[in-house]
Design an enzyme around this catalytic site. Sequence first.
Site, mmCIF file in Angstrom:
data_model
loop_
_atom_site.group_PDB
_atom_site.id
_atom_site.type_symbol
_atom_site.label_atom_id
_atom_site.label_comp_id
_atom_site.label_asym_id
_atom_site.label_seq_id
_atom_site.Cartn_x
_atom_site.Cartn_y
_atom_site.Cartn_z
ATOM 1 N N ASP A 321 0.873 -1.189 0.000
ATOM 2 C CA ASP A 321 0.000 0.000 0.000
ATOM 3 C C ASP A 321 0.907 1.237 0.000
ATOM 4 O O ASP A 321 1.874 1.320 0.783
ATOM 5 C CB ASP A 321 -0.885 -0.025 1.249
ATOM 6 N N ILE A 322 0.623 2.192 -0.889
ATOM 7 C CA ILE A 322 1.456 3.396 -0.974
ATOM 8 C C ILE A 322 1.181 4.259 0.270
ATOM 9 O O ILE A 322 0.029 4.415 0.681
ATOM 10 C CB ILE A 322 1.159 4.190 -2.262
ATOM 11 N N GLU A 364 -4.788 2.090 -4.386
ATOM 12 C CA GLU A 364 -3.320 2.197 -4.427
ATOM 13 C C GLU A 364 -2.723 1.046 -3.632
ATOM 14 O O GLU A 364 -1.680 1.161 -3.020
ATOM 15 C CB GLU A 364 -2.845 3.569 -3.923
HETATM 16 P P1 GH3 Z 1 -1.818 5.347 4.186
HETATM 17 O O1 GH3 Z 1 -2.173 4.270 3.215
HETATM 18 O O2 GH3 Z 1 -0.347 5.535 4.290
HETATM 19 O O3 GH3 Z 1 -2.429 5.109 5.524
HETATM 20 O O4 GH3 Z 1 -2.353 6.692 3.654
HETATM 21 P P2 GH3 Z 1 -3.141 6.964 2.356
HETATM 22 O O5 GH3 Z 1 -3.227 8.370 2.101
HETATM 23 O O6 GH3 Z 1 -2.523 6.191 1.245
HETATM 24 O O7 GH3 Z 1 -4.494 6.416 2.746
HETATM 25 P P3 GH3 Z 1 -5.550 5.603 1.935
HETATM 26 O O8 GH3 Z 1 -4.925 4.253 1.598
HETATM 27 O O9 GH3 Z 1 -6.798 5.528 2.698
HETATM 28 O O10 GH3 Z 1 -5.754 6.458 0.659
HETATM 29 C C1 GH3 Z 1 -6.058 5.926 -0.585
HETATM 30 C C2 GH3 Z 1 -6.106 7.048 -1.587
HETATM 31 O O11 GH3 Z 1 -5.728 6.595 -2.886
HETATM 32 C C3 GH3 Z 1 -7.494 7.619 -1.732
HETATM 33 C C4 GH3 Z 1 -7.609 7.981 -3.191
HETATM 34 O O12 GH3 Z 1 -7.592 9.348 -3.382
HETATM 35 C C5 GH3 Z 1 -6.361 7.418 -3.829
HETATM 36 N N1 GH3 Z 1 -6.656 6.672 -4.976
HETATM 37 C C6 GH3 Z 1 -7.304 5.471 -5.037
HETATM 38 N N2 GH3 Z 1 -7.374 5.047 -6.337
HETATM 39 C C7 GH3 Z 1 -6.760 6.007 -7.098
HETATM 40 C C8 GH3 Z 1 -6.490 6.169 -8.486
HETATM 41 O O13 GH3 Z 1 -6.853 5.335 -9.319
HETATM 42 N N3 GH3 Z 1 -5.833 7.266 -8.892
HETATM 43 C C9 GH3 Z 1 -5.404 8.222 -8.025
HETATM 44 N N4 GH3 Z 1 -4.763 9.264 -8.471
HETATM 45 N N5 GH3 Z 1 -5.668 8.085 -6.723
HETATM 46 C C10 GH3 Z 1 -6.316 7.017 -6.226
HETATM 47 MG MG MG Z 2 -2.172 4.133 1.204
HETATM 48 MG MG MG Z 3 -4.980 2.079 0.874
#
Ligand code: GH3
Ligand code: MG
Ligand code: MG
Length: 446
Positions: A321-322, A364
């Site tokens: 997970d990013i 992500e």
């Molecule tokens: P962490 O995982 O480190 O806890 O923090 P985070 O900020 O990565 O948290 P989270 O996993 O909840 O966030 C997922 C984010 O990924 C939310 C959304 O905006 C973004 N995202 C999901 N799918 C896509 C996509 O296809 N394209 C882009 N640009 N963003 C995406």
């Molecule tokens: Mg994340």
């Molecule tokens: Mg996530």
Amino acid sequence: MNNKFFRLFIIIAALAILYYVIPKGTEMIALSYCVMLAGLYCERFFRGAAFAGSLLASFIIIKYAGGHVFVCVASIILFLSVIPIPYYFMNKTKKEEKELSAENAKLKERHTDILAENFRVCEKRKKYEDNIERIMQLYIIGRDLSKNVYMEDYADTVLRAISGRAGVINVSVFMREKGTWKPLAFSKLSLKEEWVKYMSDNKYSVLEKESGCVMAAAPAFCAPEESVVFWPLKIEHELLGCILLTVEKEYVSCYVEEGAIFGPQIALGARRVNLFAEMSERSRNDGLTGLYLKRYFMERLRSEIQREKRYAGGFYLIMLDIDYFKKVNDKYGHLTGDKVLCAIAKILVDCVRPGDLVGRYGGEEFIVFMPMATQYAAKTVAQEINNMVKNKKFHENGENFNVTISAGISSYPKDGQTIDQIIEAADTALYSAKEKGRNSVVLYGR
Ligand code: GH3
Ligand code: MG
Ligand code: MG
């Protein structure tokens, strides 16, 4: 003995017997009539026999009729007057014979005409039968082609359908892919290299221009009595592929003609197979990163776990997970976020081993399946991904930035017996990695 002479002999013998048997005198009148009749009869065989017979009969009647002047004169007039009779009948017969032979000649001519017509009809029928057979084959090929959904099976069906036909020596199937000829199937595999080189020499870019089939002299690696016929597979001027036939020279026109019928049908099949491949790829792969979609990944995982269970093997799963990806989106925009996702997907594909599966599990989040891997291999791969992501530089709005990634690792059969259990274990490990401060790799249970 000749029939003619035999009859003459009989007549003379009969006359001689009559001459000796019939008493001389008035009875000789009867003999003279017999001679006359014999002469008439013999005219058929000997020209002048009627005349000679009449003269002889006149002579007999004058000499032996005993002076009956009236009888003599009347008989002589009769004898002389009957001379033309056989001529009349013979002329008539000759005329009839002539007419008959003319008629016969006409009939013979007609017979010859009928024989020739019969031959033409037979030829035509054979042609029609050949056409029917060809149409049937077309139908069968069309039917078989419509059953194929994969390009390799499709190419094999085409190969089987054409290679057994009269005059066909070799068949090669090529598809057009990004401006090059992709070799698909060969009836003589031993000549594959030669044909690939022949096509890649791009001599036949002419196929792009020509609308119909093209004929060419056979290349040096073929026998001199062979020719090459190209069946371009085109749909609305788009060249999808080409079927290359090596045929005996006398069959060239036949296969050029057939190509005009078969070509569009085969091309349609190729388009269908391509569309199917495109559709199934779309349903399997994520449009942004090109990685397997979660649904397909899970299907593969299910079949893989069955296999591992059967062979008592094991595998590792890495969930990634990013870190703080939301911030990337917020700061640089979603388009930049997408570019980051693509770059990380590429890093994942580059880091895994051949045979490993990589999927996009969520927005992500990524997942890696490593069959027959050791803990060391799984950890090394996860760490390498982690390092490469950390070191990857991104540039946006005149600013450089980088992202980090966290990974959790679980394994079968150690951390669970079902897919859900193993995924949950990897998720727990990932959560631990996040808890530990992110940008790290954690093994489940450690
Ligand atoms: P962490 O995982 O480190 O806890 O923090 P985070 O900020 O990565 O948290 P989270 O996993 O909840 O966030 C997922 C984010 O990924 C939310 C959304 O905006 C973004 N995202 C999901 N799918 C896509 C996509 O296809 N394209 C882009 N640009 N963003 C995406
Ligand atoms: Mg994340
Ligand atoms: Mg996530």
